[in-house]
Design a protein around this motif. Structure first.
Motif, PDB file in Angstrom:
ATOM      1  N   LYS A 122       0.863  -1.185   0.000  1.00 23.65           N
ATOM      2  CA  LYS A 122       0.000   0.000   0.000  1.00 23.65           C
ATOM      3  C   LYS A 122       0.898   1.232   0.000  1.00 23.65           C
ATOM      4  CE  LYS A 122      -3.852  -2.389   0.510  1.00 23.65           C
ATOM      5  NZ  LYS A 122      -3.351  -3.725   0.820  1.00 23.65           N
ATOM      6  N   VAL A 123       0.489   2.263  -0.744  1.00 24.80           N
ATOM      7  CA  VAL A 123       1.320   3.465  -0.838  1.00 24.80           C
ATOM      8  C   VAL A 123       0.487   4.719  -0.572  1.00 24.80           C
ATOM      9  CG1 VAL A 123       2.901   2.386  -2.480  1.00 24.80           C
ATOM     10  CG2 VAL A 123       1.012   3.756  -3.333  1.00 24.80           C
ATOM     11  N   VAL A 124       1.120   5.686   0.081  1.00 23.98           N
ATOM     12  CA  VAL A 124       0.526   6.997   0.353  1.00 23.98           C
ATOM     13  C   VAL A 124       1.458   8.047  -0.242  1.00 23.98           C
ATOM     14  CG1 VAL A 124      -0.125   8.653   2.153  1.00 23.98           C
ATOM     15  CG2 VAL A 124      -0.649   6.223   2.448  1.00 23.98           C
ATOM     16  N   PHE A 125       0.881   9.066  -0.840  1.00 27.74           N
ATOM     17  CA  PHE A 125       1.678  10.127  -1.460  1.00 27.74           C
ATOM     18  C   PHE A 125       1.288  11.476  -0.874  1.00 27.74           C
ATOM     19  CE2 PHE A 125       1.848  13.495  -4.737  1.00 27.74           C
ATOM     20  CZ  PHE A 125       3.220  13.522  -4.965  1.00 27.74           C
ATOM     21  N   THR A 126       2.285  12.291  -0.507  1.00 24.96           N
ATOM     22  CA  THR A 126       2.034  13.656  -0.034  1.00 24.96           C
ATOM     23  C   THR A 126       2.598  14.652  -1.034  1.00 24.96           C
ATOM     24  OG1 THR A 126       2.044  13.061   2.327  1.00 24.96           O
ATOM     25  CG2 THR A 126       2.479  15.353   1.772  1.00 24.96           C
ATOM     26  N   ASP A 127       1.732  15.548  -1.495  1.00 28.93           N
ATOM     27  CA  ASP A 127       2.151  16.602  -2.427  1.00 28.93           C
ATOM     28  C   ASP A 127       2.385  17.888  -1.633  1.00 28.93           C
ATOM     29  OD1 ASP A 127       2.819  17.833  -4.742  1.00 28.93           O
ATOM     30  OD2 ASP A 127       0.874  17.591  -5.729  1.00 28.93           O
ATOM     31  N   HIS A 128       3.550  18.495  -1.811  1.00 29.90           N
ATOM     32  CA  HIS A 128       3.932  19.676  -1.036  1.00 29.90           C
ATOM     33  C   HIS A 128       3.938  20.959  -1.854  1.00 29.90           C
ATOM     34  CE1 HIS A 128       5.483  17.431   2.565  1.00 29.90           C
ATOM     35  NE2 HIS A 128       5.631  16.476   1.656  1.00 29.90           N
ATOM     36  N   SER A 129       3.642  20.876  -3.152  1.00 32.56           N
ATOM     37  CA  SER A 129       3.790  22.048  -4.012  1.00 32.56           C
ATOM     38  C   SER A 129       2.591  22.246  -4.920  1.00 32.56           C
ATOM     39  CB  SER A 129       5.057  21.916  -4.879  1.00 32.56           C
ATOM     40  OG  SER A 129       6.209  21.819  -4.076  1.00 32.56           O
ATOM     41  N   LEU A 130       2.528  23.448  -5.490  1.00 31.35           N
ATOM     42  CA  LEU A 130       1.521  23.763  -6.507  1.00 31.35           C
ATOM     43  C   LEU A 130       2.216  23.862  -7.862  1.00 31.35           C
ATOM     44  CD1 LEU A 130      -0.468  26.621  -4.722  1.00 31.35           C
ATOM     45  CD2 LEU A 130      -1.124  24.223  -4.905  1.00 31.35           C
ATOM     46  N   TYR A 131       1.535  23.385  -8.900  1.00 32.16           N
ATOM     47  CA  TYR A 131       2.077  23.475 -10.250  1.00 32.16           C
ATOM     48  C   TYR A 131       1.014  24.033 -11.185  1.00 32.16           C
ATOM     49  CZ  TYR A 131       6.058  20.652  -8.787  1.00 32.16           C
ATOM     50  OH  TYR A 131       7.185  20.201  -8.149  1.00 32.16           O
ATOM     51  N   GLY A 132       1.479  24.636 -12.265  1.00 32.52           N
ATOM     52  CA  GLY A 132       0.563  25.196 -13.254  1.00 32.52           C
ATOM     53  C   GLY A 132       0.089  24.148 -14.242  1.00 32.52           C
ATOM     54  N   PHE A 133      -0.531  24.611 -15.318  1.00 37.64           N
ATOM     55  CA  PHE A 133      -1.095  23.708 -16.308  1.00 37.64           C
ATOM     56  C   PHE A 133      -0.653  24.041 -17.738  1.00 37.64           C
ATOM     57  CE2 PHE A 133      -3.949  23.906 -12.717  1.00 37.64           C
ATOM     58  CZ  PHE A 133      -4.290  22.583 -12.495  1.00 37.64           C
ATOM     59  N   SER A 134       0.025  25.172 -17.921  1.00 35.62           N
ATOM     60  CA  SER A 134       0.285  25.640 -19.280  1.00 35.62           C
ATOM     61  C   SER A 134       1.741  25.554 -19.720  1.00 35.62           C
ATOM     62  CB  SER A 134      -0.193  27.091 -19.429  1.00 35.62           C
ATOM     63  OG  SER A 134       0.432  27.919 -18.460  1.00 35.62           O
ATOM     64  N   ASP A 135       2.711  25.751 -18.809  1.00 36.30           N
ATOM     65  CA  ASP A 135       4.107  25.725 -19.241  1.00 36.30           C
ATOM     66  C   ASP A 135       4.569  24.295 -19.473  1.00 36.30           C
ATOM     67  OD1 ASP A 135       5.876  25.073 -16.467  1.00 36.30           O
ATOM     68  OD2 ASP A 135       3.896  25.965 -16.151  1.00 36.30           O
ATOM     69  N   VAL A 136       5.637  24.150 -20.238  1.00 33.49           N
ATOM     70  CA  VAL A 136       6.113  22.830 -20.664  1.00 33.49           C
ATOM     71  C   VAL A 136       6.484  21.947 -19.469  1.00 33.49           C
ATOM     72  CG1 VAL A 136       7.908  21.608 -21.956  1.00 33.49           C
ATOM     73  CG2 VAL A 136       6.926  23.709 -22.881  1.00 33.49           C
ATOM     74  N   GLY A 137       7.210  22.523 -18.505  1.00 31.59           N
ATOM     75  CA  GLY A 137       7.626  21.749 -17.335  1.00 31.59           C
ATOM     76  C   GLY A 137       6.447  21.207 -16.550  1.00 31.59           C
ATOM     77  N   SER A 138       5.433  22.053 -16.339  1.00 28.93           N
ATOM     78  CA  SER A 138       4.258  21.625 -15.579  1.00 28.93           C
ATOM     79  C   SER A 138       3.464  20.556 -16.318  1.00 28.93           C
ATOM     80  CB  SER A 138       3.353  22.829 -15.287  1.00 28.93           C
ATOM     81  OG  SER A 138       3.989  23.740 -14.429  1.00 28.93           O
ATOM     82  N   VAL A 158      -1.135  19.489   1.674  1.00 25.69           N
ATOM     83  CA  VAL A 158      -0.883  20.308   2.859  1.00 25.69           C
ATOM     84  C   VAL A 158      -1.856  21.478   2.999  1.00 25.69           C
ATOM     85  CG1 VAL A 158       1.546  19.655   3.025  1.00 25.69           C
ATOM     86  CG2 VAL A 158       0.889  21.599   1.595  1.00 25.69           C
ATOM     87  N   SER A 159      -2.729  21.678   2.008  1.00 22.20           N
ATOM     88  CA  SER A 159      -3.749  22.726   2.102  1.00 22.20           C
ATOM     89  C   SER A 159      -4.898  22.365   1.176  1.00 22.20           C
ATOM     90  CB  SER A 159      -3.174  24.097   1.726  1.00 22.20           C
ATOM     91  OG  SER A 159      -2.825  24.128   0.351  1.00 22.20           O
ATOM     92  N   HIS A 160      -6.053  23.017   1.366  1.00 23.38           N
ATOM     93  CA  HIS A 160      -7.209  22.758   0.512  1.00 23.38           C
ATOM     94  C   HIS A 160      -6.947  23.222  -0.918  1.00 23.38           C
ATOM     95  CE1 HIS A 160      -9.896  21.387   3.706  1.00 23.38           C
ATOM     96  NE2 HIS A 160      -9.327  22.303   4.474  1.00 23.38           N
ATOM     97  N   THR A 161      -6.217  24.331  -1.050  1.00 29.40           N
ATOM     98  CA  THR A 161      -5.844  24.803  -2.384  1.00 29.40           C
ATOM     99  C   THR A 161      -4.939  23.784  -3.072  1.00 29.40           C
ATOM    100  OG1 THR A 161      -5.968  27.096  -1.628  1.00 29.40           O
ATOM    101  CG2 THR A 161      -4.759  26.690  -3.660  1.00 29.40           C
ATOM    102  N   SER A 162      -4.012  23.211  -2.309  1.00 33.14           N
ATOM    103  CA  SER A 162      -3.124  22.189  -2.853  1.00 33.14           C
ATOM    104  C   SER A 162      -3.915  20.950  -3.275  1.00 33.14           C
ATOM    105  CB  SER A 162      -2.068  21.807  -1.809  1.00 33.14           C
ATOM    106  OG  SER A 162      -1.247  20.754  -2.267  1.00 33.14           O
ATOM    107  N   LYS A 163      -4.936  20.602  -2.495  1.00 30.88           N
ATOM    108  CA  LYS A 163      -5.772  19.443  -2.858  1.00 30.88           C
ATOM    109  C   LYS A 163      -6.479  19.673  -4.193  1.00 30.88           C
ATOM    110  CE  LYS A 163      -9.835  16.755  -1.456  1.00 30.88           C
ATOM    111  NZ  LYS A 163     -10.786  16.394  -0.375  1.00 30.88           N
ATOM    112  N   GLU A 164      -7.085  20.849  -4.356  1.00 32.23           N
ATOM    113  CA  GLU A 164      -7.764  21.159  -5.619  1.00 32.23           C
ATOM    114  C   GLU A 164      -6.786  21.077  -6.787  1.00 32.23           C
ATOM    115  OE1 GLU A 164      -9.615  24.951  -5.245  1.00 32.23           O
ATOM    116  OE2 GLU A 164     -10.821  24.385  -3.512  1.00 32.23           O
ATOM    117  N   ASN A 165      -5.580  21.614  -6.575  1.00 30.27           N
ATOM    118  CA  ASN A 165      -4.558  21.615  -7.613  1.00 30.27           C
ATOM    119  C   ASN A 165      -4.148  20.190  -7.980  1.00 30.27           C
ATOM    120  OD1 ASN A 165      -1.291  21.786  -8.130  1.00 30.27           O
ATOM    121  ND2 ASN A 165      -2.391  23.489  -9.088  1.00 30.27           N
TER     122      ASN A 165
END
Length: 448
Positions: A122-138, A158-165
């Motif tokens: 079983k695996v759990v993942f924690t996301d700590h950052s926000l990323y965009g949707f338009s640039d090549v890297g993202s 780590v936040s509700h905004t991060s969850k939506e992202n």
């Protein structure tokens, strides 16, 4: 009622000590609290310079510095299958029951989660950052995240905004994503013993001096604030490619006596810098949470921050002044904060932070996610492949091929060296003297 189940957790990320940052602190403090709750925690990260092999840290936290060197921005070179053997060895030898990966930008995290799912963990993942949707890297990062999270058991943001992202970027069902904020060690970040004089207002900035952290905003904000408020002085801690621009700004406006450039500040000395100031300034252009704001508030500083990402969720309104990420609005916010200073009680702010954020609370909430993850069913390979097919017309087929090859390599490893022939590591209780080591030093055990 029986004893709560004790877990054996493998934390995986490219970001860990001796490197310092929000992800590194999160993994370290979460691990320490889980160990105190009776769980076994092992960390897997890449080698740092001459630090390779197995080390013990505070309270017997075991760290595997696998012999992979950083390739780009503290990340290892993506190999897909190169880390399968060593990941399998650690999982079996340490009798791991669950794997917890951290940070979407960590190559080692993505590969370890892929291998763990192949082996049925079983695996759990924690996301700590926000990323965009338009640039090549993202765009590329979001596709990688979609691949990893297609078969993840549970996820944490780590936040509700991060969850939506994260949900938008990965296509993960929202009910599988939990919000657990970061915390701060309030015992380490305490206010100055005596109230600072307000004859001179000191504004502290501690940040990596890069574009994402708003270093270019500082170049425009600092001279204007100094012009409007003759009694204001800035202390800027941190290093990065944008440091040159700040030094040029200081020379251009003759602010050498009002802007102190400290360079990189070791984490152990952050508190000593913070307590010299009245206001903490955060100019980030994107931020999932921002632990630096918690550290400053715990030291009794009023915060001025850009209103981006998850920052508005971090502090109550009377402890922070938020502004749009543009120079004019930020200057107005700093002026407002200066007038608010007489109402700020550093010790009261510190006491409130102790109630709002604590690592033991983060650990307890993470335990609940672990318990739910371990109760989830473990579908066979064919059912799991159907999840990858939903990741895109071509990407889905490529992901399926990667997972099939990974599965076959795992089976070959089992034939070459069966699980039963691998020596299990005994759980050793370290002497008290070794338990008291800090994260800034560790004891070497052996080489991998």
């Amino acid at each position: 009622m029986g004893e709560p189940e004790k877990h054996r957790i493998l934390m995986v990320s490219d970001f860990f000590y001796p490197n310092f940052g929000g992800v590194e602190n999160h993994i370290y403090y979460l691990s320490q609290c889980l160990i105190k709750e009776g769980h076994k925690v092992v960390v897997m990260t890449h080698a740092y310079q001459n630090r390779s092999g197995v080390r013990y840290m505070t309270n017997g936290l075991k760290v595997y510095y696998v012999p992979w060197k950083p390739f780009l921005m503290q990340n290892t070179l993506p190999t897909f299958f190169g880390t399968l053997s060593i990941t399998r060895t650690i999982l079996i030898r340490e009798k791991i029951s669950l794997v917890h990966g951290h940070q979407a930008f960590s190559t080692l995290c993505h590969e370890a989660l892929m291998h763990a799912r192949t082996m049925g963990y079983k695996v759990v993942f924690t996301d700590h950052s926000l990323y965009g949707f338009s640039d090549v890297g993202s765009i590329h990062m979001n596709k990688v995240l979609q691949f990893t999270l297609a078969d993840v058991t549970q996820a944490i943001c780590v936040s509700h905004t991060s969850k939506e992202n994260t949900v938008l970027r990965s296509g993960l069902p929202p009910e599988k994503v939990y919000v657990i904020p970061n915390a701060v060690d309030t015992a380490m970040f305490t206010p100055a013993p005596e109230r600072l004089s307000r004859d001179e207002i000191v504004i502290v900035v501690i940040s990596r001096l890069v574009y994402r952290k708003g270093a270019d905003l500082l170049v425009e904000v600092i001279p204007e604030v100094c012009r409007l408020h003759p009694n204001v002085r800035f202390i800027v801690g941190g290093d990065g490619p944008k440091r040159v621009r700040l030094e040029e700004m200081r020379e251009k406006h003759s602010l050498q006596d009002r802007v102190d450039m400290l360079g990189a500040v070791p984490h152990a000395k952050v508190r000593s810098v913070l307590i010299t100031g009245h206001i903490f300034l955060n100019s980030s252009l994107t931020e999932a949470f921002c632990i630096a704001i918690l550290e400053a508030a715990s030291c009794g500083l009023l915060t001025v921050s850009t209103r981006v990402g998850g920052v508005p969720e971090v502090l109550p309104d009377d402890m922070v002044v938020l502004a749009a990420p543009d120079p004019t609005t930020m200057v107005h916010a700093i002026t407002r904060a200066i007038y608010m200073l007489p109402q700020i009680d550093p010790q009261d702010m510190h006491n409130r932070m102790k109630k709002l954020y604590s690592w033991p609370d983060v650990a307890r909430r993470t335990e609940i996610v672990y318990n739910r993850a371990l109760k989830c069913s473990n579908p066979p390979l064919l059912d799991r492949l159907s999840r990858y097919l939903t990741c895109g017309t071509w990407a889905g087929k490529i992901f399926c091929i990667v997972m099939i090859v990974n599965f076959l390599l795992w089976r070959l490893l089992q034939l070459w060296k069966p699980d039963k022939d691998m020596e299990v590591v005994p759980d050793i209780q370290l002497p008290k003297s070794q338990h008291e080591e800090t994260p800034f030093g560790s004891r070497k055990e052996e080489s991998l």
